[in-house]
Scaffold this motif. Structure first.
Motif, short mmCIF file in Angstrom:
data_model
loop_
_atom_site.label_atom_id
_atom_site.label_comp_id
_atom_site.label_asym_id
_atom_site.label_seq_id
_atom_site.Cartn_x
_atom_site.Cartn_y
_atom_site.Cartn_z
N LEU A 124 0.84 -1.20 0.00
CA LEU A 124 0.00 0.00 0.00
C LEU A 124 0.88 1.25 0.00
CD1 LEU A 124 -2.59 -1.19 2.69
CD2 LEU A 124 -2.82 -1.33 0.19
N ARG A 125 0.23 2.39 -0.22
CA ARG A 125 0.97 3.65 -0.30
C ARG A 125 0.27 4.72 0.54
NH1 ARG A 125 2.11 7.07 -5.90
NH2 ARG A 125 3.11 8.86 -4.92
N VAL A 126 1.04 5.46 1.32
CA VAL A 126 0.48 6.58 2.09
C VAL A 126 0.01 7.66 1.13
CG1 VAL A 126 0.98 8.42 3.74
CG2 VAL A 126 1.89 6.11 4.13
N CYS A 127 -1.26 8.08 1.26
CA CYS A 127 -1.80 9.12 0.40
C CYS A 127 -1.81 10.49 1.06
CB CYS A 127 -3.22 8.76 -0.06
SG CYS A 127 -4.44 8.66 1.28
N TYR A 128 -1.77 10.52 2.41
CA TYR A 128 -1.94 11.81 3.08
C TYR A 128 -1.55 11.71 4.54
CZ TYR A 128 -4.30 16.35 3.88
OH TYR A 128 -4.60 17.67 4.16
N ARG A 129 -1.06 12.81 5.06
CA ARG A 129 -0.86 13.00 6.50
C ARG A 129 -1.58 14.30 6.85
NH1 ARG A 129 3.42 9.40 8.09
NH2 ARG A 129 4.47 8.58 6.24
N ASP A 130 -2.59 14.21 7.67
CA ASP A 130 -3.53 15.31 7.90
C ASP A 130 -3.08 16.19 9.06
OD1 ASP A 130 -5.66 17.00 8.14
OD2 ASP A 130 -7.18 15.45 8.46
N GLY A 131 -2.68 17.43 8.77
CA GLY A 131 -2.24 18.35 9.81
C GLY A 131 -3.35 18.75 10.76
N ASN A 132 -4.62 18.55 10.37
CA ASN A 132 -5.75 18.94 11.23
C ASN A 132 -5.81 18.13 12.52
OD1 ASN A 132 -7.06 21.04 9.68
ND2 ASN A 132 -7.61 19.45 8.22
N VAL A 133 -5.21 16.93 12.55
CA VAL A 133 -5.30 16.11 13.76
C VAL A 133 -4.30 16.56 14.83
CG1 VAL A 133 -6.15 14.12 12.45
CG2 VAL A 133 -3.70 14.29 12.96
N ALA A 134 -3.40 17.47 14.47
CA ALA A 134 -2.40 17.93 15.45
C ALA A 134 -3.07 18.62 16.65
CB ALA A 134 -1.41 18.88 14.79
N LYS A 135 -4.23 19.27 16.41
CA LYS A 135 -4.91 19.95 17.53
C LYS A 135 -5.43 18.97 18.57
CE LYS A 135 -9.28 20.34 14.98
NZ LYS A 135 -10.16 21.28 14.27
#
Length: 254
Positions: free
Chosen positions: A30-41
């Motif tokens: 599989l391949r990583v499509c995204y790392r979501d900065g919104n979850v940092a909060k």
């Protein structure tokens, strides 16, 4: 209740984002499509990998006092964190759950995406989230939590699909009925006699276990032996056509 509902995403929780994410990617092709900065909060970092049109997410806390960290402490790192469903009216489904005594834990709105997360203590076993993205009833349409071009990261040469989620409980039939009422799907009986909830793109199977947890994921793969060997090479414990990773059991079927 509106009838449209599909499994959109499964979220696993880990003490660290690595090596779990890279191991999943390498073993399962599989391949990583995204790392979501919104979850940092929320004190988290994440990575999302598409398995056909279902997203597999890994989240990890990077600071103390997070809900994910408390989940790891409570479960000893065993069990999936969240089952996420796309539907046409998350608010209506949330109100339906509230009427059952299942509390809303969080509401997320990043237009055109809107999600309602239910409290894991009331859901039992894991969080349930209902979400909708305007204009994306097409399963290959926009899905903001997975990034702008998630479709381009779909890889099927090793893993073709995520077909089943396994749930453990001391009372599997009662948990299946409870989840079925929340999700709006009648409980049925699977091939092996286990209680089951069948969605259009995957099934939830409920089995006897010591506690309420999301215990396993079943993947359809092209070559079981090749994937099993890749898991062994990464030093994961392999038993039959299964191995442990990310707090759950990965099961392989042809």
């Amino acid at each position: 209740m509106a009838p449209y509902i599909r499994l959109r995403q499964i979220c696993l929780v880990s003490a660290g984002i690595e090596p779990v994410t890279s191991d999943i990617a390498e073993i399962m092709g599989l391949r990583v499509c995204y790392r979501d900065g919104n979850v940092a909060k929320y004190g988290l970092e994440n990575a999302l990998l598409p398995v056909d049109t279902i997203l597999l997410e890994v989240v990890a806390p990077f600071q103390p006092g997070t809900a994910a960290g408390r989940f790891i402490e409570k479960t000893g790192g065993r069990g999936g964190y969240m089952a996420i469903f796309c539907c046409d009216d998350p608010d209506a489904r949330g109100k339906h759950a509230n009427a059952m005594g299942v509390r809303t834990a969080n509401v997320i709105t990043h237009a055109p995406y809107h999600g309602v997360q239910l409290h894991p203590r009331d859901c039992r076993a894991a969080f349930i989230e209902f979400n909708h993205t305007d204009g994306s009833d097409d399963v290959l349409g926009p899905y903001p939590p997975a990034g702008p071009d998630w479709q381009k990261s779909i890889r099927k040469n090793v893993t073709q699909a995520l077909t089943e989620v396994e749930m453990e409980s001391p009372a599997p039939e009662a948990l299946a009925e409870h989840w079925g009422k929340i999700i709006g799907i009648p409980m049925s009986t699977g091939k092996g006699g286990d209680p089951e909830l069948r969605l259009p793109n995957a099934s939830f199977r409920f089995v006897k276990g010591a506690s309420d947890i999301m215990s396993g994921l079943t993947f359809k793969v092209g070559d079981i032996a090749k994937v099993r060997d890749a898991a062994k090479a990464k030093r994961h414990a392999v038993a039959g056509d299964s191995f442990g990773l990310g707090g759950v059991t990965f099961r392989l079927v042809a």
